[in-house]
Design a protein around this motif. Structure first.
Motif, PDB file in Angstrom:
ATOM      1  N   ASP A 116       2.928 -12.910 -16.086  1.00  0.00           N
ATOM      2  CA  ASP A 116       4.227 -12.298 -16.368  1.00  0.00           C
ATOM      3  C   ASP A 116       5.262 -13.338 -16.783  1.00  0.00           C
ATOM      4  N   ASP A 117       5.068 -14.573 -16.344  1.00  0.00           N
ATOM      5  CA  ASP A 117       6.025 -15.633 -16.634  1.00  0.00           C
ATOM      6  C   ASP A 117       5.833 -16.254 -18.018  1.00  0.00           C
ATOM      7  N   PRO A 123      -0.710 -12.234 -11.716  1.00  0.00           N
ATOM      8  CA  PRO A 123       0.755 -12.167 -11.643  1.00  0.00           C
ATOM      9  C   PRO A 123       1.433 -13.320 -12.369  1.00  0.00           C
ATOM     10  N   TRP A 124       0.735 -14.446 -12.539  1.00  0.00           N
ATOM     11  CA  TRP A 124       1.336 -15.596 -13.209  1.00  0.00           C
ATOM     12  C   TRP A 124       1.457 -15.370 -14.722  1.00  0.00           C
ATOM     13  N   THR A 141       5.882 -16.509 -21.924  1.00  0.00           N
ATOM     14  CA  THR A 141       6.560 -15.883 -23.047  1.00  0.00           C
ATOM     15  C   THR A 141       5.623 -15.864 -24.246  1.00  0.00           C
ATOM     16  N   ARG A 142       5.604 -14.763 -24.922  1.00  0.00           N
ATOM     17  CA  ARG A 142       4.723 -14.622 -26.076  1.00  0.00           C
ATOM     18  C   ARG A 142       5.358 -15.255 -27.310  1.00  0.00           C
ATOM     19  N   CYS A 156      -8.707  -9.481 -16.157  1.00  0.00           N
ATOM     20  CA  CYS A 156      -8.563  -8.072 -15.744  1.00  0.00           C
ATOM     21  C   CYS A 156      -9.871  -7.290 -15.813  1.00  0.00           C
ATOM     22  N   GLU A 213      -6.142  -9.705 -10.452  1.00  0.00           N
ATOM     23  CA  GLU A 213      -4.790  -9.533 -10.966  1.00  0.00           C
ATOM     24  C   GLU A 213      -4.255 -10.886 -11.403  1.00  0.00           C
TER      25      GLU A 213
END
Length: 45
Positions: free
Chosen positions: A29-30, A26-27, A32-33, A18, A24
């Motif tokens: 977002d998938d 977008p991948w 999991t933390r 970033c 950007e």
């Protein structure tokens, strides 16, 4: 790998893409933390 280490790596990747590369991600977002495991105290009775 510990949860805190995973969080650190994820934050570093987010910063790299970033702020440095201005791209950007977008991948991301998938993903999991990781969560820290709950520590149950040992109580001697």
């Amino acid at each position: 790998m510990a949860a805190s280490t995973q969080q650190l790596v994820l934050s570093a990747l987010l910063f790299l893409y970033c702020e440095v590369l201005r791209q950007e991600v977008p991948w991301m977002d998938d993903i999991t933390r990781a969560k820290k495991p709950k520590h149950v105290p040992v109580v001697l009775t």
